[in-house]
Design an enzyme around this catalytic site. Sequence first.
Site, short mmCIF file in Angstrom:
data_model
loop_
_atom_site.label_atom_id
_atom_site.label_comp_id
_atom_site.label_asym_id
_atom_site.label_seq_id
_atom_site.Cartn_x
_atom_site.Cartn_y
_atom_site.Cartn_z
N TYR A 41 0.84 -1.19 0.00
CA TYR A 41 0.00 0.00 0.00
C TYR A 41 0.88 1.24 0.00
CZ TYR A 41 -4.21 2.69 0.47
OH TYR A 41 -5.23 3.58 0.23
N LYS A 96 -20.56 -19.60 -11.63
CA LYS A 96 -19.81 -19.41 -12.88
C LYS A 96 -18.37 -18.98 -12.58
CE LYS A 96 -20.29 -19.18 -17.41
NZ LYS A 96 -21.17 -19.90 -18.30
N ASP A 139 -27.02 -15.00 -18.48
CA ASP A 139 -28.43 -15.03 -18.05
C ASP A 139 -29.16 -13.70 -18.24
OD1 ASP A 139 -27.87 -17.62 -17.46
OD2 ASP A 139 -28.23 -17.50 -15.31
N ASP A 164 -24.19 -17.65 -22.83
CA ASP A 164 -25.41 -18.37 -23.22
C ASP A 164 -25.54 -18.44 -24.74
OD1 ASP A 164 -26.65 -18.64 -20.47
OD2 ASP A 164 -26.42 -16.47 -20.59
N ALA A 197 -35.33 -19.68 -31.56
CA ALA A 197 -34.63 -18.52 -32.12
C ALA A 197 -34.29 -17.50 -31.03
CB ALA A 197 -35.48 -17.87 -33.22
N ALA A 199 -31.31 -16.51 -27.79
CA ALA A 199 -29.90 -16.13 -27.80
C ALA A 199 -29.01 -17.27 -28.30
CB ALA A 199 -29.48 -15.72 -26.40
N ASN A 289 -32.76 -27.78 -21.98
CA ASN A 289 -32.44 -28.17 -20.60
C ASN A 289 -33.64 -27.96 -19.69
OD1 ASN A 289 -29.97 -29.38 -20.19
ND2 ASN A 289 -28.84 -27.45 -20.21
#
Length: 751
Positions: A41, A96, A139, A164, A197, A199, A289
């Site tokens: 620091y 994730k 998402d 995605d 149709a 993403a 899914n």
Amino acid sequence: MSKTKVTPEEALAFHMEPTPGKFEIQATVPMTTQRDLSLAYSPGVAVPCEAIAENPETAYDYTNKGNLVAVISNGTAVLGLGNLGALGSKPVMEGKSVLFKRFADVNSIDIELDTEDPDAFCQAVRLMGPTFGGINLEDIKAPECFIIEQRLKEEMDIPVFHDDQHGTAVICAAGLINALHISGKKIEDVKIVLNGAGAAGIACIELLKSMGARHDNCIVCDTKGVIYQGRTEGMNQWKSAHAVKTELRSLEEAMKGADVFLGVSVKGAVTPAMVESMGDNPVIFAMANPDPEITPEEAHEVRMDAIVATGRSDYPNQVNNVLGFPYLFRGALDINARAINDEMKIACAHALAALAREDVPDEVALAYGKSLSFGRDYIIPTPFDPRLIHRIPPAVARAGMDTGAARRPIIDMDAYELSLKSRMDPTASILTGINARARAAQARMIFAEGDDPRVLRAAVMYQRNGFGKALVVGRQDDVKAKLETAGLGDAVRELDVVNAANTMHLDAYKSHLYDRLNRGGFDRQDIHRLAARDRHVFAALMLAHGHGDGIVTGATRKSAHILERIGHVFDVDETSKAAGITALLLKGRIVFIADTLVHEWPDEEDLADIAEQAAVVARNMGLEPRVAFVSFSTFGYPVSERAEKMHKAPVVLDRRGVDFEYEGEMTVDVALNAQAQAAYPFSRLTGPANILVVPARHSASISVKLMQEMGGATVIGPILAGVGGSIQICSSVSTANDILNMAVLAACKVG
């Protein structure tokens, strides 16, 4: 493979213990002295600040930017659950982040933005740009995700990637390369039908077109049927880009004569009749899914020649995004990329496809409990494949360098591949592999201590995770009461509770025991007491008679007591070949210590036996054994008769002609540290040892417990090896999870 059942209680406990959430931040520099703090620091930190202000590129040298990715969502399309809002998406984004770390050693942090306005979202992400080396969007519902990603890619100078969309597209493309290879077709000739149709669907078809699929050969369908030129209902600019001139109006019509079906839609969208109407060797990627558009069984019933992939791990050919995003970002970060472009995505797909065509390493076959070879049921590598980390990122990096996306090209590609190999924690893939093998084995596991709530929780988890049948030694009413207290009252029906009072085999057990022990001073009354009242003896008798496939015990009694009890049924004393092998897992290394259980003061012959048993355990866990006989001396210096047997043990192995590396005697640092090893160029070890054979049981016990308490090592074992059955003894401080791990090892018969 059986399906895994996760209860809500289990899932909540996993996220709450040992601390809320799924990761923490750790310092990578020393932070102990005043000098450390002055450098970290003020005033020392001013120097890199000024350097970066003068030359922004040096941020990659002096900060963690180059290995830091943000996982960002607004929670508008969380998994298959819909709009849960920003906060509701946090567990997924944390998940994730830990996948990035687990599969590619990419540091990642989750950020949840509380807005559904694309302008506000883009503004927030753009302003955070200096912090990160890359942005993984997650998402976000369509069509906003298209707008957000496109705008951020234009406005930011680091990779922006909506997983995605493109993660699914890359794995799908890899699988399709191989499926077409098997069916002898070319991408520019095949007729492709896409259902869904959103993403992922649009990203899939766009990537395939950039790889050579012809626009007119690709029919896209949504809930309203075929997207044709002139259609007005339910259209947007992203769908319009894929509209074709056609008379076809329904999915059913489009499927006639099609070569490839891609589904990112809903369960049951495809009927057997549609599959039947497809062309020769049809390729079906049913990726909805959690349930596919059509199951592989249903498809193969009408078309044996179909190649089928789904999004599920319990079917062959899983389209799993974890094969893509960690390695795409790893390659992009390592060249300090400005973007992840189409060429990098295509390179990733080709590298994945090429990997699936190669011979599969033994550890992957072990993990799956079956041999895998390129063909209709194996067109995509498995997430367990240890080659992914050093094969996929270099392909991505090369494509980034060739297309001008790299700020810092990699000069020595061979050295880069080598650094990737050493980057990954091998223990993670070893444990993953063992879990998969246990699931394939479907062992009937005997949990000997059914009066302990931890053991009962482990037994329930064993069964609900699909590993096999749990047999609990205990009393029905006691088991029921303890499960109810643990909030698992519904599980009592699932477990088989066994004891001397409810088995029809007790007479056979007593007869077997009497034959073994009658010359050891045991009369029939003693035999009855042992068989009918001692749970460890009873469990061992069950195993000896094939009424179970493995035992896990040790949570309630000391291992010496258990060993003595099991010794009434199996040969586990010092005159047998039995040995206890304990695995220590720490900082990406796995080291076995032997013998931690059986031999008090082994001689050189015993030590050689122990080394052989440890080598079997190491190989069963997917490691190539390297044995070091350790002491306080190295190759005879300093001289001591206490160390002499450690010097003689390798000579015994020379005589036996074993097929693994061994050397000794040596100190622990010479065994484990490559630099210390270099001082002994004549040593037969080709690298640091992964098995330490120690002089006596007390030194083994001290080493293990010291590493556990001071070093924070994860301890698995002792693994009981060289016994006539698969028996694992956990420690009395084990958690339910530790006991489950030991049951999994017993199911794999690692000893």
